[in-house]
Enzyme design. Structure first.
Site, PDB file in Angstrom:
ATOM      1  N   ASP A   1      90.867  41.373  78.510  1.00 27.72           N
ATOM      2  CA  ASP A   1      89.276  41.505  78.320  1.00 27.72           C
ATOM      3  C   ASP A   1      88.980  40.209  79.195  1.00 27.72           C
ATOM      4  OD1 ASP A   1      87.331  40.970  77.404  1.00 27.72           O
ATOM      5  OD2 ASP A   1      87.817  41.372  75.028  1.00 27.72           O
TER       6      ASP A   1
ATOM      7  N   ARG B   1      97.480  53.486  66.942  1.00 29.05           N
ATOM      8  CA  ARG B   1      98.570  52.514  67.938  1.00 29.05           C
ATOM      9  C   ARG B   1      99.201  53.832  68.274  1.00 29.05           C
ATOM     10  NH1 ARG B   1      98.596  47.307  68.699  1.00 29.05           N
ATOM     11  NH2 ARG B   1      98.561  46.017  67.308  1.00 29.05           N
TER      12      ARG B   1
ATOM     13  N   GLY C   1     100.967  45.671  71.618  1.00 30.75           N
ATOM     14  CA  GLY C   1     100.413  46.696  72.065  1.00 30.75           C
ATOM     15  C   GLY C   1     100.793  47.769  73.440  1.00 30.75           C
TER      16      GLY C   1
ATOM     17  N   ASP D   1      95.172  48.960  69.241  1.00 28.27           N
ATOM     18  CA  ASP D   1      95.391  48.736  67.689  1.00 28.27           C
ATOM     19  C   ASP D   1      93.793  48.609  67.112  1.00 28.27           C
ATOM     20  OD1 ASP D   1      95.704  46.720  68.186  1.00 28.27           O
ATOM     21  OD2 ASP D   1      95.721  46.177  65.200  1.00 28.27           O
TER      22      ASP D   1
ATOM     23  N   GLU E   1     100.580  44.238  80.498  1.00 31.50           N
ATOM     24  CA  GLU E   1      99.539  43.856  79.245  1.00 31.50           C
ATOM     25  C   GLU E   1      98.831  45.158  79.307  1.00 31.50           C
ATOM     26  OE1 GLU E   1      98.501  42.607  76.636  1.00 31.50           O
ATOM     27  OE2 GLU E   1      97.632  40.603  77.229  1.00 31.50           O
ATOM     28  N   ASP E   2      98.400  45.342  78.012  1.00 35.64           N
ATOM     29  CA  ASP E   2      97.614  46.516  77.195  1.00 35.64           C
ATOM     30  C   ASP E   2      95.855  45.851  77.467  1.00 35.64           C
ATOM     31  OD1 ASP E   2      96.919  44.182  75.430  1.00 35.64           O
ATOM     32  OD2 ASP E   2      97.022  45.655  73.506  1.00 35.64           O
TER      33      ASP E   2
ATOM     34  N   PHE F   1      85.103  48.247  72.437  1.00 40.61           N
ATOM     35  CA  PHE F   1      86.611  47.784  71.588  1.00 40.61           C
ATOM     36  C   PHE F   1      87.312  49.822  71.977  1.00 40.61           C
ATOM     37  CE2 PHE F   1      89.088  47.912  67.774  1.00 40.61           C
ATOM     38  CZ  PHE F   1      90.304  47.111  68.289  1.00 40.61           C
TER      39      PHE F   1
HETATM   40  P1  5GP Z   1      91.775  38.637  76.608  1.00 36.94           P
HETATM   41  O1  5GP Z   1      91.865  36.851  76.413  1.00 36.94           O
HETATM   42  O2  5GP Z   1      91.756  38.608  78.060  1.00 36.94           O
HETATM   43  O3  5GP Z   1      90.652  38.131  75.889  1.00 36.94           O
HETATM   44  O4  5GP Z   1      92.253  38.752  75.022  1.00 36.94           O
HETATM   45  C1  5GP Z   1      93.234  40.602  75.980  1.00 36.94           C
HETATM   46  C2  5GP Z   1      93.838  40.822  74.079  1.00 36.94           C
HETATM   47  O5  5GP Z   1      92.575  41.008  72.658  1.00 36.94           O
HETATM   48  C3  5GP Z   1      94.544  42.054  74.412  1.00 36.94           C
HETATM   49  O6  5GP Z   1      95.712  41.459  74.737  1.00 36.94           O
HETATM   50  C4  5GP Z   1      94.095  42.444  72.807  1.00 36.94           C
HETATM   51  O7  5GP Z   1      94.937  42.568  72.593  1.00 36.94           O
HETATM   52  C5  5GP Z   1      93.149  41.966  72.408  1.00 36.94           C
HETATM   53  N1  5GP Z   1      91.591  43.193  73.357  1.00 36.94           N
HETATM   54  C6  5GP Z   1      90.486  42.665  74.070  1.00 36.94           C
HETATM   55  N2  5GP Z   1      89.550  43.793  73.579  1.00 36.94           N
HETATM   56  C7  5GP Z   1      90.295  45.088  72.673  1.00 36.94           C
HETATM   57  C8  5GP Z   1      89.465  46.482  72.392  1.00 36.94           C
HETATM   58  O8  5GP Z   1      88.891  46.581  72.957  1.00 36.94           O
HETATM   59  N3  5GP Z   1      90.683  47.078  71.942  1.00 36.94           N
HETATM   60  C9  5GP Z   1      92.161  46.439  71.220  1.00 36.94           C
HETATM   61  N4  5GP Z   1      92.509  47.132  70.657  1.00 36.94           N
HETATM   62  N5  5GP Z   1      92.338  45.245  70.890  1.00 36.94           N
HETATM   63  C10 5GP Z   1      91.673  43.891  71.885  1.00 36.94           C
END
Ligand code: 5GP
Length: 175
Positions: free
Chosen positions: A103, A165, A45, A159, A99-100, A152
């Site tokens: 969360d 993307r 991402g 994506d 990072e993109d 989301f």
């Molecule tokens: P974490 O480990 O911080 O909960 O999750 C991070 C990963 O979850 C990100 O790198 C991404 O791949 C995915 N993610 C979390 N929220 C979103 C969102 O709103 N949209 C998308 N496309 N991916 C997300």
């Protein structure tokens, strides 16, 4: 805008995104004026954010991209995170993880643990998006593009089921 079965509304447009990334580029250039940082982008991402941020740096810097994979250790319930594709040594380097989106922060915490073992001089995090309401881990995010609500998002590298993307704006799932 529709991707597969889901409807999305525009949330951030290209110029808002790129204006903010330009500010981050200047901030990082000031903070790292004394050294040559190594950026480590987390695929998939991050590719658009990484490209745009790199264009806005006025310092010497290196960049590398990795993928994360996790597996369960035999006889243990814990997940082990592996860094795939890292060719550079992180030892004594000033590392900036790209990072993109952050969360819950779980991915980042696991990544930091693995990176720490490689002996970097410093590690900071730059993320384009941050869902601050859902963060469960204790994380110090030095560079954040936008704090966003827990909904989301797709576009600008992110994506939905592999698609979206290529969108140059960021869209939010319709409520
Ligand atoms: P974490 O480990 O911080 O909960 O999750 C991070 C990963 O979850 C990100 O790198 C991404 O791949 C995915 N993610 C979390 N929220 C979103 C969102 O709103 N949209 C998308 N496309 N991916 C997300």
């Amino acid at each position: 805008m529709k991707i597969k079965d889901k409807e999305f509304d525009i949330y951030l447009n290209t110029s808002q995104i790129e204006e903010r990334i330009s500010q981050l580029g200047h901030q990082i250039s000031n903070d790292y004026a004394h050294c040559t940082p190594l950026f480590v982008g987390i695929l998939n991402g991050v590719f658009m954010f990484a490209s745009q941020l790199f264009k806005n740096l006025s310092i010497q810097a290196e960049i590398s991209f990795i993928k994360l994979s996790s597996y369960k250790k035999l006889n243990s319930s814990g997940q082990v995170t592996q860094l795939l594709g890292l060719n550079e040594t992180l030892f004594q380097r000033d590392v900036i993880i790209l990072e993109d989106i952050v969360d819950t922060g779980t991915t980042m915490v696991q990544l930091l643990e693995v990176m720490d073992e490689l002996g970097p001089k410093s590690v900071e995090i730059a993320t384009l998006l941050f869902k601050s309401d859902t963060l469960v881990e204790k994380l110090d995010l030095k560079y954040v593009g936008f704090e966003i609500p827990d909904r989301f998002v797709v576009g600008y590298g992110l994506d939905y089921d592999g698609l979206g993307r290529n969108l140059t704006d960021i869209y939010q799932l319709k409520s």
